[in-house]
Scaffold this motif. Structure first.
Motif, PDB file in Angstrom:
ATOM      1  N   LEU B  40      35.529  45.230  45.720  1.00  0.00           N
ATOM      2  CA  LEU B  40      34.884  45.783  46.810  1.00  0.00           C
ATOM      3  C   LEU B  40      34.915  44.906  48.071  1.00  0.00           C
ATOM      4  CD1 LEU B  40      31.708  46.924  44.836  1.00  0.00           C
ATOM      5  CD2 LEU B  40      33.474  48.432  45.407  1.00  0.00           C
ATOM      6  N   PRO B  41      35.359  45.282  49.219  1.00  0.00           N
ATOM      7  CA  PRO B  41      35.442  44.690  50.340  1.00  0.00           C
ATOM      8  C   PRO B  41      34.177  44.584  51.073  1.00  0.00           C
ATOM      9  CG  PRO B  41      36.472  46.709  50.945  1.00  0.00           C
ATOM     10  CD  PRO B  41      36.120  46.680  49.394  1.00  0.00           C
ATOM     11  N   LYS B  42      33.740  43.589  51.699  1.00  0.00           N
ATOM     12  CA  LYS B  42      32.287  43.259  52.286  1.00  0.00           C
ATOM     13  C   LYS B  42      32.376  43.013  53.773  1.00  0.00           C
ATOM     14  CE  LYS B  42      29.394  43.881  48.965  1.00  0.00           C
ATOM     15  NZ  LYS B  42      30.247  45.042  48.453  1.00  0.00           N
ATOM     16  N   SER B  70      32.073  33.264  47.456  1.00  0.00           N
ATOM     17  CA  SER B  70      33.360  32.439  47.065  1.00  0.00           C
ATOM     18  C   SER B  70      34.509  32.961  48.054  1.00  0.00           C
ATOM     19  CB  SER B  70      33.563  33.174  45.498  1.00  0.00           C
ATOM     20  OG  SER B  70      32.661  33.253  44.736  1.00  0.00           O
ATOM     21  N   ALA B  71      33.961  33.026  49.288  1.00  0.00           N
ATOM     22  CA  ALA B  71      35.111  33.666  50.178  1.00  0.00           C
ATOM     23  C   ALA B  71      35.691  32.391  50.939  1.00  0.00           C
ATOM     24  CB  ALA B  71      34.335  34.277  51.225  1.00  0.00           C
ATOM     25  N   ILE B  72      35.450  31.102  50.577  1.00  0.00           N
ATOM     26  CA  ILE B  72      36.382  30.178  51.018  1.00  0.00           C
ATOM     27  C   ILE B  72      37.360  29.712  49.757  1.00  0.00           C
ATOM     28  CG2 ILE B  72      36.693  27.705  51.762  1.00  0.00           C
ATOM     29  CD1 ILE B  72      35.064  29.013  53.831  1.00  0.00           C
ATOM     30  N   TYR B  91      41.913  24.851  52.856  1.00  0.00           N
ATOM     31  CA  TYR B  91      41.051  25.717  52.802  1.00  0.00           C
ATOM     32  C   TYR B  91      41.064  26.977  53.581  1.00  0.00           C
ATOM     33  CZ  TYR B  91      39.202  22.242  50.005  1.00  0.00           C
ATOM     34  OH  TYR B  91      39.030  21.276  48.897  1.00  0.00           O
ATOM     35  N   GLU B  92      40.845  28.097  53.144  1.00  0.00           N
ATOM     36  CA  GLU B  92      41.305  29.482  53.785  1.00  0.00           C
ATOM     37  C   GLU B  92      40.036  30.452  53.372  1.00  0.00           C
ATOM     38  OE1 GLU B  92      45.108  30.899  52.605  1.00  0.00           O
ATOM     39  OE2 GLU B  92      46.183  29.157  53.682  1.00  0.00           O
ATOM     40  N   VAL B  93      39.918  31.383  54.620  1.00  0.00           N
ATOM     41  CA  VAL B  93      38.705  32.384  54.234  1.00  0.00           C
ATOM     42  C   VAL B  93      39.266  33.422  53.831  1.00  0.00           C
ATOM     43  CG1 VAL B  93      36.884  33.500  55.547  1.00  0.00           C
ATOM     44  CG2 VAL B  93      37.522  31.386  56.360  1.00  0.00           C
ATOM     45  N   ASN B  94      38.608  34.073  52.837  1.00  0.00           N
ATOM     46  CA  ASN B  94      39.105  35.422  52.247  1.00  0.00           C
ATOM     47  C   ASN B  94      38.021  36.531  52.962  1.00  0.00           C
ATOM     48  OD1 ASN B  94      38.961  38.129  50.959  1.00  0.00           O
ATOM     49  ND2 ASN B  94      39.516  36.985  48.913  1.00  0.00           N
ATOM     50  N   TYR B  95      38.986  37.186  53.986  1.00  0.00           N
ATOM     51  CA  TYR B  95      37.780  37.834  54.873  1.00  0.00           C
ATOM     52  C   TYR B  95      37.391  39.290  54.378  1.00  0.00           C
ATOM     53  CZ  TYR B  95      39.047  34.726  58.394  1.00  0.00           C
ATOM     54  OH  TYR B  95      39.014  33.591  59.389  1.00  0.00           O
ATOM     55  N   ASP B  96      37.942  39.408  52.998  1.00  0.00           N
ATOM     56  CA  ASP B  96      37.399  40.765  52.176  1.00  0.00           C
ATOM     57  C   ASP B  96      36.038  40.616  51.848  1.00  0.00           C
ATOM     58  OD1 ASP B  96      39.342  42.434  52.747  1.00  0.00           O
ATOM     59  OD2 ASP B  96      40.594  41.963  50.962  1.00  0.00           O
TER      60      ASP B  96
END
Ligand SMILES: Cc1ncc(C[n+]2csc(CCOP(=O)(O)OP(=O)(O)O)c2C)c(N)n1
Ligand code: SF4
Ligand code: SF4
Ligand code: SF4
Ligand SMILES: [Mg+2]
Lengths: 318, 120
Positions: B40-42, B70-72, B91-96
């Motif tokens: 589920l994308p936020k 848990s988006a990093i 470190y990257e961001v999960n933009y979902d």
């Protein structure tokens, strides 16, 4: 992932694997979400989670979805600890009669909010502790009934605004100090009790690890800043949690077999005002009212220092 | 009575699509799809987004530790900065999954994360 066995000393000891899935509906900046994430990393795949209703329960399980990668049960408000006790008893019977989980440690982790623990689930929790069930109980304390719209609980601190402790001429927010749940757990003589705080993640996870390894009842009481309920900025929830420790409002305790220890010592305390002024729920407080809270915290700190037998929490910095 | 060839227990539902009607709901309302909120994308929750400056980042792991969603994500991507220091992880961001709370930017000790407004 298996449960963590080795001590968690630095952030590099935290496993990368996420046992608790993202995509849940907890608010932006909700500390409870972080607490669940860290808790599940520690206990791993062999924990059975018994969850009392509240924010975490509602936001992690919108049917047909779940954030949990463990066996997980939705429970009513009153019976989290009772159901957890029952599952533990059933596990024992399965082991004895059929040899199920003979060489695998499967343990019940009960999780509930402050309303579900301090108030409504208290008698079930007392029974669980008294009968000595092998259950780890985690209470995430956001200091009110948040899921239903910020009603006060017996964990709401003195002076805090909630929808049921409004601020006006007659009422100045919550009239009573917070209930001493650690004292209640102590009175049951359980082997492991701790207070924890998400701003100190390694300390918190180490306490989760020890509570999980304890054979018998254990209780971990975790402070959980709530962005809408505390009226704080989203990015401030960890900052506010940290200030709770630095001001002495919250003391990081660990009590093993009745022997207390402060795990995060504070040489010089900050005035409680620094903690209070970041939160809209305390905005109405006058200087005299803040002074009364300061005096209450001073007494609390003195009591803790006497109990642990050292000056673990120092005086307020000048 | 004929013997059922259907798999028993939770296995019955694992490969199946999510229920659309009441009679497709698994017995006792169980959810046999562990961790599926991950689908589920936020991103629609966000008004600001974190952007990590890989040059400034000292790989201290704090943003990864404190993110409640848990988006990093910590990835085994080597990076050598202009000063010649090589790091094993990035470190990257999960933009979902990122909801744009800003905790990562606030907690970063070297201000390597900027929160920038989302634009349509
Ligand atoms: C017996 C009972 N009364 C009321 C409710 C409604 N209810 C569901 S969650 C909740 C609030 C929970 O508060 P808390 O345990 O502090 O958890 P939080 O939502 O703050 O995380 C309430 C009042 C209920 N489910 N059962
Ligand atoms: S209301 Fe508070 S405790 Fe509940 S999900 Fe939102 S931030 Fe978390
Ligand atoms: S803004 Fe919040 S949700 Fe997004 S990556 Fe940073 S800490 Fe995580
Ligand atoms: S907190 Fe800042 S410096 Fe540390 S890993 Fe994250 S972006 Fe890099
Ligand atoms: Mg609560």
């Amino acid at each position: 992932m298996e449960a963590i066995k080795k001590p968690i000393r630095t952030v590099w000891d935290i496993p990368r694997h996420e046992q608790f899935a993202p995509g849940h509906n907890m608010c932006q900046g909700c500390a409870a979400a972080l607490i669940m994430r860290m808790l599940m990393k520690v206990v791993g795949k062999d924990a059975i989670v018994a969850m009392g209703t509240g924010c975490v329960e509602v936001t992690t399980t919108p049917f047909p979805y779940t954030s949990w990668r463990n066996p997980w049960l939705h429970l009513a408000f009153e019976n989290t600890a009772a159901a957890a006790s029952g599952i533990e008893a059933a596990l024992k019977a399965l082991k004895r009669k059929y040899g199920i989980y003979k060489d695998r440690y499967v343990k019940v982790v009960a999780i509930a909010g402050d309303g579900g623990t301090f108030d409504i689930g208290l008698q079930a929790l007392s029974g669980m502790m008294e009968r000595g069930h092998d259950v780890m109980y985690v209470v995430y304390d956001n200091e009110a009934y948040m899921n239903t719209g910020i009603q006060r609980s017996s964990a709401t601190p003195l002076g805090a605004w909630t929808t049921t402790t409004p601020v006006g001429k007659r009422m100045r927010g919550e009239p009573h100090p917070k209930k001493d749940i650690i004292g209640i757990a102590l009175a049951h003589r359980i082997p492991y009790i701790a207070t924890a705080n998400p701003a100190y993640p390694t300390d918190m996870m180490e306490k989760f690890r020890k509570a999980y390894e304890t054979r018998g009842p254990s209780l971990v009481h975790v402070l959980s800043p709530c962005t809408p309920g505390w009226r704080i900025r989203n990015e401030h929830s960890i900052h506010v949690a940290r200030l709770a420790v630095l001001t002495g409002m919250w003391v990081q305790l660990e009590i093993v077999n009745g022997k207390p220890r402060v795990t995060v010592k504070v040489r010089k305390r900050k005035p409680v005002k620094e903690y209070l002024r970041l939160q809209g729920r305390f905005r109405h407080l006058t200087d005299e009212e803040i002074q009364r809270i300061q005096e209450m915290v001073d007494r609390y700190v003195e009591e803790i220092n006497r109990w642990v037998g050292e000056e673990a929490i120092g005086p307020v910095e000048a | 009575m004929t013997e059922s060839t259907e798999p028993q227990g939770v296995e019955r539902y694992l490969g199946k699509k999510y229920p659309r009607t009441w009679d497709e709901v698994p017995i006792a309302g169980i959810v046999p799809w562990p961790g599926n909120t991950e689908e589920l994308p936020k991103h629609s929750w966000r008004t600001i987004r974190p952007v990590i400056d890989q040059e400034k980042c000292i790989r201290c792991r704090m943003c990864w530790v404190y993110c409640p969603d848990s988006a990093i994500v910590e990835v085994d991507k080597e990076y050598t900065n202009k000063k010649g220091r090589t790091f094993k992880v990035s470190y990257e961001v999960n933009y979902d999954h990122c909801k744009g709370c800003g905790i990562c930017a606030f907690e970063c000790p070297v201000n390597a994360i900027q929160m920038v407004p989302e634009e349509r």
